[in-house]
Design a protein around this motif. Sequence first.
Motif: not given
Length: 452
Positions: A92-102, A232-244
């Motif tokens: 779901k985060f990958q589909k947002t197309g965003e590289y930041t959690i915010s 922490a894993i569900f909402a960590t900025q670096y994780v989102i950047q990697c997923i993006s």
Amino acid sequence: MIIMAIVVTYIALTTFVGTLSAKYTTDTSSFMSAKNMMGPFVVGILLMSEFVATGSTLGTAESAYSHGLAASWNVISLGIAFVLYGFLLAPKFQKTGEYTISGALAQAYGQRTRTVVSLIMVYALVVVNVAAFTGGGVIFAAILGISVQAGVSIIGVASIVNVTLGGIRGVGVSNLIHMFFKFVSLFVLAGFAYATLRHDPLALARIPDSLYSLHGIAPNTLLSWTVSNIGAIFATQYVIQCISSLGSAAQARRASFIAATFFIPAGLLAAFIGIAARGIFPGIPAVQALPAFFAVMPPWLAGVGVMGIVAVTFVTILACQVGTTALIMSDFVIPLTQPREERKLAATRAVSIAVGLLPIPFALFVPGLLHTIFFARALRSSIAVVAVFMFYLPACRNDRTASAGLICSVVATSIWFALGDPWFDDIYIAILVPASFLLGGKLLGRRSARTV
């Protein structure tokens, strides 16, 4: 001298390798997200890199020295968290197309929530980095025979050069090297500990049978570790950047599962080292459970082990630094200053330098490494609650209640942590407060509608 030479060479080479990615970092976008440059396996390694850190090695060995095998749950529960993340949120985060959690949360909640989330995440990542700088400074001081302040400064310079020039791709390449030596170090230390116990029956006899039990740590502590790690894993900025950086939701899920598989051996190896140290080095402070082996190992072998400890320090710092830079740029610098495209990269690098310098003044005042790390994970757990509501309880989404709940959560969690978590762990405050605001806002909205 051999160990010192190995450490200095390792820091210099890994920093240099990270800077080689400067040629790929041509604009702000390439600094923040290495889109389609890394596959699921590489991203899976990077996903776990922030979490297999000081608390997962030194902290786990320290806890296992006193409490036994149950200490490994500190790390193994991270694998469970990544499995859940792969099923529930990574695609779901990958589909947002965003590289930041915010930025991802702003799509559903709005700009007020985006600002609050960004501030909380920056706060949490800086706390993690302060703890990492402190632990690394102490280790470098012991290894190199320098002051802790000088050790902290070495870490700061190396991390700033790596992140500022290489961006997320440079951090990714460096962290792949760090993670390799991290596991090599754990296997070397565990192998040496096993061989020592095998040839020293008295040392083996000094290990209480209770240390091999899974009941050495209170269930409420194990539960709080699990909840904190999931949050922490569900909402960590670096994780989102990697997923993006991946090209599809399926790749995001696969990368999460790959990350999960590495936590079990890491946790068990670190715990075994701590248990073995109880028999080999009876009576030492528990915090020395892992470093104590370096004094009795052959120098070249000890050098390999020390490289792993150095690697552990840098994987966390680099991940947090690039994540904090992304948040500050995307949510504050670019919206407020609106720099021209050709000046964005220079501004990004200036912010990354400031982010690298920020933890240094605070790095000597951390009350306890493992406790501080879990406090930072609690802060991120409050954001994870808001993310879960966004994807799975959309009827409760509300910009005002989300931002108010997050603000109250971070204030209450910080106060509770400062008081020493007197009755229960601060993670429960971090989760319950934003959830109560979102659910309460929805119920009050229904009641008002019925009254009208």
